[in-house]
Design an enzyme around this catalytic site. Structure first.
Site, PDB file in Angstrom:
ATOM      1  CG  ASP A   1      -2.109   0.958   0.993  1.00  0.00           C
ATOM      2  OD1 ASP A   1      -2.071   1.749   0.022  1.00  0.00           O
ATOM      3  OD2 ASP A   1      -3.070   0.934   1.785  1.00  0.00           O
TER       4      ASP A   1
HETATM    5  C1  BGC Z   1      -4.877   3.566   0.282  1.00  0.00           C
HETATM    6  C2  BGC Z   1      -5.051   2.611  -0.884  1.00  0.00           C
HETATM    7  C3  BGC Z   1      -4.861   3.360  -2.173  1.00  0.00           C
HETATM    8  C4  BGC Z   1      -3.484   4.000  -2.165  1.00  0.00           C
HETATM    9  C5  BGC Z   1      -3.151   4.768  -3.427  1.00  0.00           C
HETATM   10  C6  BGC Z   1      -3.586   4.354   0.200  1.00  0.00           C
HETATM   11  O1  BGC Z   1      -3.527   5.362   1.145  1.00  0.00           O
HETATM   12  O2  BGC Z   1      -4.910   2.852   1.492  1.00  0.00           O
HETATM   13  O3  BGC Z   1      -6.321   2.023  -0.838  1.00  0.00           O
HETATM   14  O4  BGC Z   1      -5.025   2.499  -3.252  1.00  0.00           O
HETATM   15  O5  BGC Z   1      -3.414   4.896  -1.085  1.00  0.00           O
HETATM   16  O6  BGC Z   1      -3.859   5.948  -3.493  1.00  0.00           O
END
Ligand code: BGC
Length: 799
Positions: free
Chosen positions: A229
């Site tokens: 993530d």
């Molecule tokens: C979120 C993800 C997301 C990623 C990219 C993160 O903060 O938890 O779900 O896909 O950011 O934006």
């Protein structure tokens, strides 16, 4: 190795660089050596492709795209075919925008109704979540783009989301928190998966070999790649070693250096690095050669509308006030009728291509509207003027359509709720409206459970959840009877939040999030504890009635007949639950194991077959360390909701093992009274002591402590920075729009500073910053300067 020829041509430096992005949204390429780059965008209910500089949580606007209903909404359709259709529309749109990989679907279990991201997740039930996610993945990938189910796994709270350790017993992990992902992987075959921010039982998900290799690849047959993530990678080298492939967003030279050093000093074997590169290339090469799709935005809008319509849940309909009588006059009240609340805040926020609203759409319906009144401010603030206007209007009409719901700040990524109430200004207007009319129809917009204790004062409640850009006309179709609502809830609406066992410690404020309730999440708890609920899991009304008959249990599934006994056509969601009363194991009373949505004309009957599958009778046996079937009689329950069982039967199964775990030491879990499980009993369930927070106020902050702990920092300057952050967050709250970047910082640990700043800051510099935070200012400055120069030197070498 499949890509030996390419890998042999790549230098160690190049292979190391491939393990992290080259920017916020792109992977690294070496085109001259046959390695293309792929473009990644957020979803999952629309494509959030940022123009210009990517900045993760969206300071830069994204390209206008179709905003589909969110996952929590789609789940209520109980219609995997529909979800697949939405996935395919989304996939085509991604492809048309040169996006190769979509970050979704999200399928974490709604452990508590308070989790700020519940609107992005499907359900409290793993079977329901897994089936919907698999359908979404199939749809997306049918268009030549990769789906990325997320966040793998046990990621059920937003507070300290990158600095929290989910402590969960093995059986619960397998049966509740991993089963949805298992179904998604086995039935959707995703090309990528996103590891969660959190730790699970002491290991970061992105570094957990058992999770990423043993279970995901070896047991489930996953053949794609694992992406961290954004900012969630902790130890990059350990991540790569244990099965993670891509650290995002790009840490470019910083991440590259870490891998190069590790190979050189023997911490990471080059063979393992080659294996990761090979696995990554499998997907990247496949995606880069897919043909580009094009979309017709009217078609996309129509799919968004169809999906919203199929997901509407009718919760209450007294005196059959719905569908609306076209002879009666209507007052439309509520800010959301003009400016819909149709999506959630955070990384999934879409810049909608088009947005329908109720007030403008009403002209297309056979209704007599006396007028529209805003009624309340969007942000929870009293406004007597607006309320007065709404009351005058209400008096002039036979029926009031009152649009209520959660506002933007109430549910968002990065923020858990502290209560389930709707904004006070809306509730107070509702009370006033009740003094002038008996005929109130509430139209709800919210992506997660809300308190409905006011429901007795209204005639009808119809819930659209967060229904996307075409949700308004879809709802009018249901209100006027153009369609017959057929959605059913995918989560339990408790009478009160305090009824739920998870509410005792949710969200966890310290290092550990203790999943004491074990298997008893959602209806698994309320059912077992015999607790009354406001609305049960699986509940939803229709404008017609269905009867259930002729249940036959066959070897491969159940067969029954459903009859539409009313006067209009409609769809029914038939649900199969299975339980085992006499069991050597503690168990929920019953669990969802199948469902079917059937459309039946008025007065007609239809035979329905729901197959058993690999999940129907299994439980995870901690002795044999695999799923087994317990021998004996099982109860088969078929119903219209988890609390409305219409037909029952029995079925005997033979045991797959004699080796049963001894669970006699777990009385609370046997009785289901898990509201206050002691440490002692929880430790028995875990098979090890319950971890205890070791950090105390007054001690130095650590690399993996969240920034929000700077309130306890030794450095006055750091405490001041914390105060500033709080102040800015408060300001954003007052404005009614969550500031995602600030929330992100607030919950992230210090080490993520290096992960989120490209190649500006590395871990040595973060260590120096932490020294300053801990009150060693001058030493820290010295270290920072030294680390900065060292970083510049290696960056020069690498470029
Ligand atoms: C979120 C993800 C997301 C990623 C990219 C993160 O903060 O938890 O779900 O896909 O950011 O934006």
């Amino acid at each position: 190795m499949k890509h030996q020829v390419i890998i042999q041509q790549l230098t160690l430096e190049e292979k190391a660089a491939l393990m992290a992005g080259k920017s916020v949204w792109e992977t690294k390429d070496y085109t001259e050596k046959g390695v293309p780059s792929i473009f990644i965008s957020d979803g999952p209910h629309g494509i959030r492709k940022q123009e210009g500089e990517g900045d993760h949580l969206g300071l830069n606007a994204s390209v206008p795209t179709t905003c589909f209903p969110t996952a929590a909404t789609l789940a209520n359709s109980w219609n995997p075919d529909l979800v697949e259709e939405v996935g395919s529309a989304l996939g085509a749109e991604a492809s048309s925008l040169d996006v190769n990989m979509v970050l979704g679907p999200g399928l974490n279990i709604k452990r508590s109704p308070l989790c700020g991201r519940n609107f992005e997740y499907y359900s409290e039930d793993p079977y329901q979540a897994g089936k919907k996610a698999a359908a979404m993945i199939r749809g997306l990938q049918s268009q030549g783009v990769a789906a990325t189910p997320k966040h793998f796994a046990v990621n059920s709270q937003e507070l300290r989301r990158m600095a929290s350790d989910s402590i969960v017993d093995e059986r619960t992990l397998r049966e509740i928190y991993l089963t949805g992902f298992e179904i998604a992987v086995k039935e959707g075959n995703p090309k990528a998966i996103m590891s969660a921010y959190n730790k699970i039982n002491g290991n970061y998900a992105n570094e957990d070999k058992r999770l990423l290799r043993d279970i995901l690849r070896d047991e489930w047959g996953f053949t794609g790649f694992v992406v961290s993530d954004w900012g969630g990678s902790n130890d990059h080298v350990l991540g790569v070693e244990n099965g993670s492939h891509l650290e995002m967003p790009g840490t470019t030279t910083v991440g590259q250096k870490e891998i190069i050093d590790a190979v050189k000093n023997g911490r990471l074997s080059e063979t393992v690095l080659d294996e990761r590169v090979d696995e990554l290339l499998m997907v990247v090469l496949d995606l880069a050669t897919q043909e580009k799709r094009s979309v017709d935005y009217d078609y996309q809008h129509a799919i968004a509308r169809k999906a919203a319509a199929d997901s509407i849940v009718l919760l209450k309909n007294e005196d059959q006030i719905l569908p609306l009588d076209s002879q009666k006059t209507l007052a439309v009240i509520g800010e959301f009728a003009k400016n819909p609340r149709y999506q959630g805040a955070g990384s999934s926020l879409i810049n909608a291509k088009k947005l329908d609203n109720t007030v403008d759409s009403l002209k297309d319906y056979d209704v007599t509207v006396v007028g529209y009144a805003q009624g309340y401010q969007r942000v929870d603030k009293a406004d007597e003027g607006l309320a007065h206007e709404a009351l005058s209007l209400a008096k002039k009409a036979d029926t009031v359509l009152f649009y209520m719901g959660l506002d933007e700040i109430s549910e968002s990524e990065g923020l858990d709720r502290s209560h389930l109430s709707l904004p006070q200004n809306q509730l107070s207007l509702l009370k006033k409206l009740q003094t002038v009319t008996q005929n109130i129809v509430v139209v709800l917009s919210a992506g997660s459970v809300v308190d409905l204790s006011w429901i007795s004062g209204v005639k009808a409640v119809i819930h659209g959840y967060l229904s996307g850009q075409a949700g308004a006309p879809a709802m009018l179709d249901a209100l006027t009877g153009k369609i017959n609502p057929s959605g059913k809830l995918s989560e339990t609406y408790p009478v009160s939040l305090s009824d739920l066992p998870s509410s005792r410690e949710f969200p966890a404020t310290g290092d550990y999030s203790l999943y004491r309730e074990g298997l008893y999440v959602g209806y698994r708890y309320t059912d077992k504890a015999g607790l009354a609920v406001q609305y049960p899991f699986g509940y939803g009304l229709s404008y017609t009635d269905f009867t259930y008959s002729d249940l036959a249990v066959e070897e491969n599934g159940i067969r029954l007949t459903i009859t539409n006994t009313g006067s209009v056509a409609g769809s029914e969601v038939v649900q199969l639950y299975i339980g085992k009363e006499a069991s050597a194991l503690y168990r929920p009373f019953k669990e969802l194991k199948g469902f079917a949505k059937v459309y039946i004309e008025a007065g007609k009957s239809q035979e329905v077959f729901i197959p058993f599958d690999a999940y129907s009778f299994r439980y995870f046996n901690v002795e044999t360390n695999q799923f087994e079937v317990e021998g004996g009689d099982y109860q088969i329950y078929v119903g219209a909701s988890s609390a409305d069982i219409r037909l029952t039967a029995q079925l005997a199964k033979t045991a797959t093992t004699d080796l049963m775990p001894d669970q006699s030491v777990l009385p609370s879990y046997f009785s289901g009274q898990v509201a206050a499980v002691s440490d002692e009993e929880f430790a028995k369930l875990l098979g090890r002591p319950v971890p205890v927070e070791s950090w105390k106020v007054g001690q130095e902050l650590r690399l993996n402590d969240p920034i929000l702990k700077m309130q306890y920092a030794k450095s006055g300057l750091a405490r001041l920075v914390y105060k500033l952050l709080r102040h800015l967050l408060k300001k954003a709250e007052e404005k009614g729009t969550p500031d995602l970047n600030l929330l992100f910082m607030y919950n992230m640990p210090f080490r993520a500073i290096a992960k989120m700043t490209g190649d500006m800051i590395d871990q040595n510099m973060v260590a120096a910053i932490l020294m300053m935070v801990n009150g060693h200012f001058f030493k820290g400055v010295g270290q920072l300067w030294k680390a900065f120069r060292a970083k510049n030197a290696y960056q020069k070498q690498l470029s």
